[in-house]
Enzyme design. Sequence first.
Site, PDB file in Angstrom:
ATOM      1  N   GLU A   1       0.789  -1.232  -0.059  1.00 54.30           N
ATOM      2  CA  GLU A   1       0.013   0.012   0.262  1.00 54.30           C
ATOM      3  C   GLU A   1       1.001   1.320   0.014  1.00 54.30           C
ATOM      4  OE1 GLU A   1      -1.839   0.101   3.909  1.00 54.30           O
ATOM      5  OE2 GLU A   1      -3.414   1.472   3.229  1.00 54.30           O
TER       6      GLU A   1
ATOM      7  N   LYS B   1      -9.778   1.797  -1.500  1.00 51.36           N
ATOM      8  CA  LYS B   1      -9.853   1.217  -0.056  1.00 51.36           C
ATOM      9  C   LYS B   1     -11.289   1.680   0.450  1.00 51.36           C
ATOM     10  CE  LYS B   1      -6.957   0.632   3.981  1.00 51.36           C
ATOM     11  NZ  LYS B   1      -5.803   0.898   4.653  1.00 51.36           N
TER      12      LYS B   1
ATOM     13  N   CYS C   1      -4.967  -3.702   2.772  1.00 48.23           N
ATOM     14  CA  CYS C   1      -4.473  -3.378   4.330  1.00 48.23           C
ATOM     15  C   CYS C   1      -5.573  -3.805   5.339  1.00 48.23           C
ATOM     16  CB  CYS C   1      -3.644  -2.473   4.474  1.00 48.23           C
ATOM     17  SG  CYS C   1      -2.918  -2.399   6.108  1.00 48.23           S
TER      18      CYS C   1
END
Lengths: 276, 276
Positions: free
Chosen positions: B38, B111, B144
């Site tokens: 990321e 995300k 993540c």
Amino acid sequence: MKIGYVQTNPKRGKREQNLESALALLADVEADVLVLPELFSTGYLFADREELSKVAEPTDESPTIEWMKKVAADKGCVVCGGFPELDRDNNRIYNSAVIVSFVGPLVHYRKLHLFDQEKELFDAGEMPPKAANIGLGVAGIIICFDWIFPETMRMLALDDAQVVLHPSNLILPHCQQAMITRCIENRLFAVTANRVGSEELNEKKLTFTGHSQIVAPDGTVLKQAGAEGEEVGVVEIDPNQASDKMVTENNHLLKDRRVDVYESLLYTDKERQGRL
Amino acid sequence: MKIGYVQTNPKRGKREQNLESALALLADVEADVLVLPELFSTGYLFADREELSKVAEPTDESPTIEWMKKVAADKGCVVCGGFPELDRDNNRIYNSAVIVSFVGPLVHYRKLHLFDQEKELFDAGEMPPKAANIGLGVAGIIICFDWIFPETMRMLALDDAQVVLHPSNLILPHCQQAMITRCIENRLFAVTANRVGSEELNEKKLTFTGHSQIVAPDGTVLKQAGAEGEEVGVVEIDPNQASDKMVTENNHLLKDRRVDVYESLLYTDKERQGRL
């Protein structure tokens, strides 16, 4: 809340004997909540639906529930465990479990995700698992193979369960480790009561993996039984810990869920295929 | 399909240097798919939105994507990694990742579940993750902290992903173990490309946990990096293994899902409260 698993080794079809040896295990045990395995009074392997129907119990005439009520009364606790449930009105047999006080069932759950040949024997439940106040906290039930579907325990977390009781007859090796993830992703307690021993039927032999365990919302394994042998494990927990869903100062595990984009989780297989 | 993680140690705000040292790591690497962390080109900690906006990149003018395209061309592979994405039209900045061929992005994901103070810096994505054919298999992205929500990877499994690419900047200790459960419950491959090192800003210091890893549909950890140090790990996988969703002869992991009773998974928090 003192909560414990009761890891037993049931003999198929020998209800009286199974209940007696479970009781013997509990002689010196003090707890508020005790969890027994899936189908702990009847055993697991049945040749066919007919054989299963002979040991299936209607909830209002269930020797297993009566036994659980008596244990609950004698020990001043609530008792959870599984039994083959006969629904006479609809000619159905469910793989069920209940949480029972000395008065009767507080929570009743019919297994949603049937494992392997259970599909030939049992009817699958038609209702989501529900959580309820069991006196010292809010609890719900999942049964054995339900663990592999994250949706099952998620529904209980969304129903405000603090503790998930998980009667099991586990064969696959992954569940105990996966339950740590289940507790972390939902921030709740889980008690897996697994059985030990083997059952044989025709060419088939199943060996159950033991390792009953109690896991905390942060993933800590508070207690774990051995792979073999009957065993009771009790720990003291504070169920209110499970009501704190903050992973960081800014992340609430349930409120951060993005239900606005989760739509596809409810597509039927057909709808899903239609989209391809 | 040869697939690998590239575990790097980005320095905040030093894009050129970060891309150079990532390239140096790849000198002798052969792979079909390479996954970087990321925000691997910019670093992670930013004082405020203004500082972040200085390094944010529009997709059509992104130095990070251009670098990925060049690596893809030079090595004959596809490259996945994260970058801060500027949407100029709407004045938004997303924590995004792409899978890039030498022509351009094949998969683009913003995300959904922002971690901690990311909420003050980034806008959250508005679309579910999507899987796409990347040449040798079907892949999708989660980023993540998305790991802690089982819904994220489930949506990719339901979109027929065989491989999940997981660019990360992990701080919490649970993810690597949980990704084993994620792979088992969805029966697919996952490549977590985590970063190492620390970043400091004012009173805050974050240390990233490394241990990038590749997990198979049966939960086997095929390769895992150390906790510290830059490192590339590549394994050969057959993505078609992930298309077999049978856990037993009778259990298909996706078809066995009980969407008929999963309704509460989509309740908003308000609807949920209303039911209590």
